[in-house]
Enzyme design. Structure first.
Site, PDB file in Angstrom:
ATOM      1  N   GLY A  77      21.739  52.356 -44.526  1.00 25.92           N
ATOM      2  CA  GLY A  77      22.927  51.541 -44.660  1.00 25.92           C
ATOM      3  C   GLY A  77      23.652  51.863 -45.956  1.00 25.92           C
ATOM      4  O   GLY A  77      23.129  52.551 -46.825  1.00 25.92           O
ATOM      5  N   GLN A  79      27.202  52.956 -48.416  1.00 26.53           N
ATOM      6  CA  GLN A  79      28.151  54.046 -48.567  1.00 26.53           C
ATOM      7  C   GLN A  79      27.524  55.166 -49.402  1.00 26.53           C
ATOM      8  O   GLN A  79      26.311  55.353 -49.387  1.00 26.53           O
ATOM      9  CB  GLN A  79      29.430  53.498 -49.208  1.00 26.53           C
ATOM     10  CG  GLN A  79      30.161  52.466 -48.345  1.00 26.53           C
ATOM     11  CD  GLN A  79      30.885  53.098 -47.164  1.00 26.53           C
ATOM     12  OE1 GLN A  79      31.354  54.238 -47.227  1.00 26.53           O
ATOM     13  NE2 GLN A  79      30.983  52.360 -46.065  1.00 26.53           N
ATOM     14  N   VAL A  80      28.358  55.885 -50.134  1.00 29.12           N
ATOM     15  CA  VAL A  80      27.880  57.051 -50.873  1.00 29.12           C
ATOM     16  C   VAL A  80      27.232  56.630 -52.195  1.00 29.12           C
ATOM     17  O   VAL A  80      27.666  55.679 -52.838  1.00 29.12           O
ATOM     18  CB  VAL A  80      29.041  58.041 -51.118  1.00 29.12           C
ATOM     19  CG1 VAL A  80      30.093  57.465 -52.062  1.00 29.12           C
ATOM     20  CG2 VAL A  80      28.520  59.380 -51.635  1.00 29.12           C
ATOM     21  N   THR A  81      26.187  57.356 -52.595  1.00 31.19           N
ATOM     22  CA  THR A  81      25.584  57.166 -53.906  1.00 31.19           C
ATOM     23  C   THR A  81      25.076  58.504 -54.409  1.00 31.19           C
ATOM     24  O   THR A  81      25.071  59.500 -53.690  1.00 31.19           O
ATOM     25  CB  THR A  81      24.460  56.107 -53.875  1.00 31.19           C
ATOM     26  OG1 THR A  81      24.141  55.716 -55.230  1.00 31.19           O
ATOM     27  CG2 THR A  81      23.204  56.637 -53.193  1.00 31.19           C
ATOM     28  N   TRP A  82      24.675  58.500 -55.669  1.00 30.49           N
ATOM     29  CA  TRP A  82      24.147  59.711 -56.314  1.00 30.49           C
ATOM     30  C   TRP A  82      22.670  59.526 -56.612  1.00 30.49           C
ATOM     31  O   TRP A  82      22.227  58.428 -56.971  1.00 30.49           O
ATOM     32  CB  TRP A  82      24.893  59.972 -57.624  1.00 30.49           C
ATOM     33  CG  TRP A  82      24.305  61.079 -58.462  1.00 30.49           C
ATOM     34  CD1 TRP A  82      24.596  62.411 -58.389  1.00 30.49           C
ATOM     35  CD2 TRP A  82      23.321  60.953 -59.491  1.00 30.49           C
ATOM     36  NE1 TRP A  82      23.854  63.125 -59.306  1.00 30.49           N
ATOM     37  CE2 TRP A  82      23.052  62.236 -60.001  1.00 30.49           C
ATOM     38  CE3 TRP A  82      22.618  59.874 -60.026  1.00 30.49           C
ATOM     39  CZ2 TRP A  82      22.138  62.487 -61.009  1.00 30.49           C
ATOM     40  CZ3 TRP A  82      21.696  60.101 -61.031  1.00 30.49           C
ATOM     41  CH2 TRP A  82      21.469  61.402 -61.516  1.00 30.49           C
ATOM     42  N   CYS A 174      28.516  53.283 -54.057  1.00 27.75           N
ATOM     43  CA  CYS A 174      28.204  52.313 -52.999  1.00 27.75           C
ATOM     44  C   CYS A 174      29.471  51.759 -52.343  1.00 27.75           C
ATOM     45  O   CYS A 174      29.448  50.692 -51.724  1.00 27.75           O
ATOM     46  CB  CYS A 174      27.337  51.181 -53.533  1.00 27.75           C
ATOM     47  SG  CYS A 174      25.846  51.749 -54.388  1.00 27.75           S
TER      48      CYS A 174
END
Length: 219
Positions: A77, A79-82, A174
């Site tokens: 679940g 969004q985008v993260t590093w 996120c």
């Protein structure tokens, strides 16, 4: 009389070298798909090479600046993260049905684990009901995202220790525009190392009462 429910065992894997995200993603997905009701739960503690991971419903516009950091589509679940060196990642392969947990309890457990780790080092952190993760003075220090398949979890949490924050500057972390990230070493003068936090996590899980026994494997 109702028979007592047997507590599950837990295997904790601690990776002492950087490990590729995609390898561990495919491995934990396969583990979850092939486990049965008798398989011990597992928790993996590690650090990844530099990578951006995009959640299942992730929107490409949250990647603001294209770089040479690889972007991997995943099924958690969020969004985008590093992820990268200096950030502790813990993956929870737990049978929620066997533990008697729902998804909210899993999320709260992961958040509270990070809050307690930070409290051990004099950092007051908190969770938000409307934005999963852990925060210090409105700056995000810990993130989480899970996938649940047939009542069993995988993926998990990430906690910033002393990582380079540049990767976060290329994205809306996120999915939140302008969200500021922070690290443990920004907040205390004598920050714990990765191995210190691994020991604390192992001690916490071993004394949690949720598991019959906890076995630790060094990788």
């Amino acid at each position: 009389m109702t028979a007592a429910v047997q507590k599950p065992s837990l295997i904790i894997r601690q990776y002492n070298n950087l490990t590729p995200y995609e390898d561990r993603f495919l491995e934990m997905k396969s583990f979850t798909e092939n486990r049965d009701e008798n398989t011990p739960d597992e928790l993996w503690i590690l650090q990844h090479h530099d990578v951006l991971t995009q959640g299942q419903a992730g929107k490409p516009e949250h990647i603001l600046i294209p770089t040479d950091i690889p972007v991997i589509q995943t099924d958690r679940g969020g969004q985008v993260t590093w992820h990268g060196p200096g950030q502790l990642v813990a993956y929870f392969m737990f049978d929620l049905n066997r533990l008697g947990w729902n998804v909210r309890r899993l999320v709260s457990y992961a958040e509270n684990l990070m809050i307690q780790l930070l409290k051990n080092h004099g950092i007051e952190a908190y969770a938000k009901p409307d934005a999963p993760g852990v925060y210090v003075n409105e700056r995000k220090i810990g993130s989480l995202g899970f996938k649940i398949r047939k009542g069993r979890s995988y993926h998990g949490l990430s906690l910033n220790i002393d990582c380079d924050l540049t990767g976060f500057h290329t994205i809306n972390p996120c999915g939140y525009a302008g969200l500021e990230m922070v690290r443990i070493n920004d907040l205390v003068s004598n920050p714990p190392k990765f191995n210190d936090l691994c020991v604390e996590i192992i001690e916490t899980l071993s004394s949690s009462g949720y598991f019959n026994q906890v076995n630790v494997e060094q990788r």
